[in-house]
Write a protein that holds these residues in place. Structure first.
Motif, PDB file in Angstrom:
ATOM      1  N   THR A 194       0.776  -1.274   0.185  1.00 13.10           N
ATOM      2  CA  THR A 194       0.038   0.066   0.012  1.00 13.10           C
ATOM      3  C   THR A 194       0.972   1.388   0.088  1.00 13.10           C
ATOM      4  OG1 THR A 194      -0.131   0.381   2.506  1.00 13.10           O
ATOM      5  CG2 THR A 194      -1.614  -1.367   1.494  1.00 13.10           C
ATOM      6  N   GLU A 195       0.420   2.347  -0.246  1.00 15.70           N
ATOM      7  CA  GLU A 195       0.980   3.644  -0.405  1.00 15.70           C
ATOM      8  C   GLU A 195       1.534   4.132   1.048  1.00 15.70           C
ATOM      9  OE1 GLU A 195      -0.809   6.686  -2.388  1.00 15.70           O
ATOM     10  OE2 GLU A 195      -1.060   5.449  -4.359  1.00 15.70           O
ATOM     11  N   TRP A 196       0.760   3.422   2.179  1.00 16.07           N
ATOM     12  CA  TRP A 196       1.106   4.016   3.363  1.00 16.07           C
ATOM     13  C   TRP A 196       2.002   3.025   4.067  1.00 16.07           C
ATOM     14  CZ3 TRP A 196      -3.554   2.780   1.709  1.00 16.07           C
ATOM     15  CH2 TRP A 196      -4.455   1.425   2.436  1.00 16.07           C
ATOM     16  N   SER A 219       5.451  -9.719 -11.929  1.00 16.23           N
ATOM     17  CA  SER A 219       4.515  -8.829 -12.552  1.00 16.23           C
ATOM     18  C   SER A 219       3.467  -8.003 -11.491  1.00 16.23           C
ATOM     19  CB  SER A 219       3.598  -9.438 -13.488  1.00 16.23           C
ATOM     20  OG  SER A 219       2.854 -10.735 -12.953  1.00 16.23           O
ATOM     21  N   LYS A 220       3.396  -6.861 -11.780  1.00 18.03           N
ATOM     22  CA  LYS A 220       2.745  -5.823 -10.917  1.00 18.03           C
ATOM     23  C   LYS A 220       1.485  -5.443 -11.475  1.00 18.03           C
ATOM     24  CE  LYS A 220       6.530  -4.395  -8.100  1.00 18.03           C
ATOM     25  NZ  LYS A 220       7.243  -3.272  -7.176  1.00 18.03           N
ATOM     26  N   TYR A 221       0.537  -5.145 -10.653  1.00 18.95           N
ATOM     27  CA  TYR A 221      -0.933  -4.631 -11.235  1.00 18.95           C
ATOM     28  C   TYR A 221      -1.153  -3.493 -10.089  1.00 18.95           C
ATOM     29  CZ  TYR A 221      -1.264  -9.024 -13.330  1.00 18.95           C
ATOM     30  OH  TYR A 221      -1.224 -10.278 -14.206  1.00 18.95           O
ATOM     31  N   THR A 222      -1.771  -2.548 -10.829  1.00 13.22           N
ATOM     32  CA  THR A 222      -2.138  -1.589  -9.643  1.00 13.22           C
ATOM     33  C   THR A 222      -3.784  -1.414  -9.675  1.00 13.22           C
ATOM     34  OG1 THR A 222      -0.690   0.195 -10.762  1.00 13.22           O
ATOM     35  CG2 THR A 222      -2.629   1.136  -9.706  1.00 13.22           C
ATOM     36  N   ILE A 223      -4.168  -1.564  -8.415  1.00 14.01           N
ATOM     37  CA  ILE A 223      -5.561  -1.588  -8.025  1.00 14.01           C
ATOM     38  C   ILE A 223      -6.348  -0.350  -7.585  1.00 14.01           C
ATOM     39  CG2 ILE A 223      -7.185  -3.375  -6.753  1.00 14.01           C
ATOM     40  CD1 ILE A 223      -5.400  -4.785  -8.491  1.00 14.01           C
ATOM     41  N   ASN A 224      -7.321  -0.114  -8.146  1.00 13.78           N
ATOM     42  CA  ASN A 224      -7.837   1.260  -7.729  1.00 13.78           C
ATOM     43  C   ASN A 224      -9.108   0.871  -7.102  1.00 13.78           C
ATOM     44  OD1 ASN A 224      -5.872   3.124  -8.563  1.00 13.78           O
ATOM     45  ND2 ASN A 224      -6.353   2.291 -10.828  1.00 13.78           N
ATOM     46  N   ALA A 225      -9.768  -0.319  -7.266  1.00 15.27           N
ATOM     47  CA  ALA A 225     -11.138  -0.524  -6.793  1.00 15.27           C
ATOM     48  C   ALA A 225     -11.110  -1.647  -5.724  1.00 15.27           C
ATOM     49  CB  ALA A 225     -12.161  -0.843  -7.924  1.00 15.27           C
ATOM     50  N   VAL A 226     -11.550  -1.689  -4.727  1.00 16.90           N
ATOM     51  CA  VAL A 226     -11.450  -2.676  -3.684  1.00 16.90           C
ATOM     52  C   VAL A 226     -12.906  -2.700  -3.220  1.00 16.90           C
ATOM     53  CG1 VAL A 226     -10.497  -3.582  -1.596  1.00 16.90           C
ATOM     54  CG2 VAL A 226      -9.209  -2.204  -3.209  1.00 16.90           C
ATOM     55  N   LYS A 228      -0.657  -1.891  -4.808  1.00 17.27           N
ATOM     56  CA  LYS A 228      -0.183  -2.775  -5.826  1.00 17.27           C
ATOM     57  C   LYS A 228      -0.314  -4.001  -5.444  1.00 17.27           C
ATOM     58  CE  LYS A 228       1.669   0.885  -8.077  1.00 17.27           C
ATOM     59  NZ  LYS A 228       1.366   1.221  -9.180  1.00 17.27           N
ATOM     60  N   ALA A 229      -0.249  -5.064  -6.146  1.00 16.50           N
ATOM     61  CA  ALA A 229      -0.522  -6.502  -6.244  1.00 16.50           C
ATOM     62  C   ALA A 229       0.446  -7.149  -7.165  1.00 16.50           C
ATOM     63  CB  ALA A 229      -1.861  -7.009  -6.645  1.00 16.50           C
TER      64      ALA A 229
END
Length: 374
Positions: free
Chosen positions: A128-130, A252-259, A245-246
């Motif tokens: 996470t960003e934090w 490989s990395k994925y950006t997740i904007n909806a949870v 980030k997952a």
């Protein structure tokens, strides 16, 4: 007579007095030229030559373009092979990668040697960003991922509790205490001097300041707690719309904007941008017997895709809910990861550990996922 070549007038003779030609030889040469056969241009020969030139040029162009196509094909093949074999850890997944089978890509990059490694390929590392990290796992071929809510949601109360139990908090208390004690000593000295000089009005003001600082010293822990809470709440507001980030085992990395969050359990769900994902099959935990071997897959303390083993210790009830208890190590970073059986099936979602104890962890039964988002 006139010379047949230069037309000079002269007396008859065998040789021209002006240009020097011999008349007999000159007439003989003109006769030979008039009798020589004339060569005609052949239309067929020109046509053959034209076709030869066209054929030669066509061959050259074919050779050049064929080589260009082959070079381009090799470049494209090399590029596709690089995309297929995975992505750098420091880069996000290209859009083209989402069009490929995630399962096939992972099997090529990290071929599983057993059923545990097969489950590992369906496990996700979350950042996470934090600064929080955790785990998750894929539950179907549509690339839906399950994890803990506390992994992907900035929690004000939990963050505050973490701060109040940290060495930074204790250091802040000590520093402010020393500052306030220094102020009190200065005010006490100032008050005594003002009384000695009979300045009653200033002495009363100094006394008020002294009592105020003394009260601050007494309430210092609560003052620091309130300041920390305001700061954390500001952070929570800034992180409200942040992404996570997952990562998968191939990097490989994925950006997740909806949870999506569950209101009833410590469960959250999101979707990877891909298709045909590997996933872990669920197994009803009600069939577990004490002593059955269980394993966890997760990312404890940044040690990505670590596997730990233990046994099923029994069912544990807390807050009117049932949890699976295990002694398989569940450390920070394991939260949200799968608790699996030896046949590679998931029975629980790792969620918490017992404080001040060793290797006593708890998982949410996987069958609660059916009602978590009702």
């Amino acid at each position: 007579m006139k010379c047949p070549k230069c037309e000079a007038e002269q007396v008859a003779g065998e040789q021209c007095e002006s240009c020097g030609i011999y008349f007999a030889k000159y007439h003989a040469s003109l006769k030979n030229k008039s009798q020589a056969p004339v060569k005609k241009k052949s239309k067929g020969g020109n046509t053959a030559l034209l076709f030869s030139l066209i054929a030669g040029v066509s061959f050259c162009l074919f050779f050049v373009f064929n080589n260009l196509d082959e070079d381009e094909h090799l470049k494209k093949s090399s590029s596709l092979a690089q995309d297929y074999n995975g992505v750098s850890k420091d880069e996000p997944v290209p859009s083209s990668l989402s069009e490929k089978s995630v399962k096939v890509r992972l099997e090529e990059a990290r071929p599983p040697k057993n059923i545990i490694e097969k489950a590992r390929n369906a496990t996700v590392f979350i950042e996470t960003e934090w600064g929080a990290t955790g785990s998750g796992f894929i539950i179907d071929d549509q690339c839906n991922v399950v994890t803990n809510r506390h992994v992907v949601e900035f929690n004000v109360d939990e963050t505050l509790r973490g701060f109040l139990s940290s060495p930074q908090y204790q250091a802040s208390i000590f520093r402010h205490q020393q500052e306030l004690i220094t102020q009190l000593n200065g005010l006490r000295l100032e008050y005594n001097q003002q009384i000695a000089f009979g300045d009653q009005f200033k002495a009363e003001e100094t006394k008020k300041n002294f009592l105020r600082v003394e009260q601050d010293l007494k309430n210092l822990p609560e003052i620091i707690r309130k300041k920390a809470l305001k700061k954390i709440e500001r952070q929570a507001f800034s992180y409200r719309y942040s992404s996570i980030k997952a990562s998968l085992v191939d990097g490989s990395k994925y950006t997740i904007n909806a949870v999506e969050f569950s209101d009833s359990d410590d469960i959250a769900m999101f979707k990877l941008d891909g298709k045909d994902c590997p996933y872990i099959i669920a197994k009803d935990p009600d069939g577990l017997a004490q002593g059955d071997k269980l394993l966890t897959i997760g990312n404890p303390s940044g040690l990505t895709y670590s596997v730990t083993a233990g046994i099923f210790s029994g069912f544990y009830n807390a807050d009117e809910k049932t949890f699976l208890q295990t002694d398989a190590a569940i450390n920070p970073g394991n939260s949200g990861g799968p608790l699996i059986t030896v046949d590679g099936k998931v029975v629980g979602i790792n969620t918490m550990v017992l404080r001040d104890a060793q290797n006593i962890g708890f998982a949410i039964p996987i069958n609660r996922l059916k009602t978590a988002f009702d």
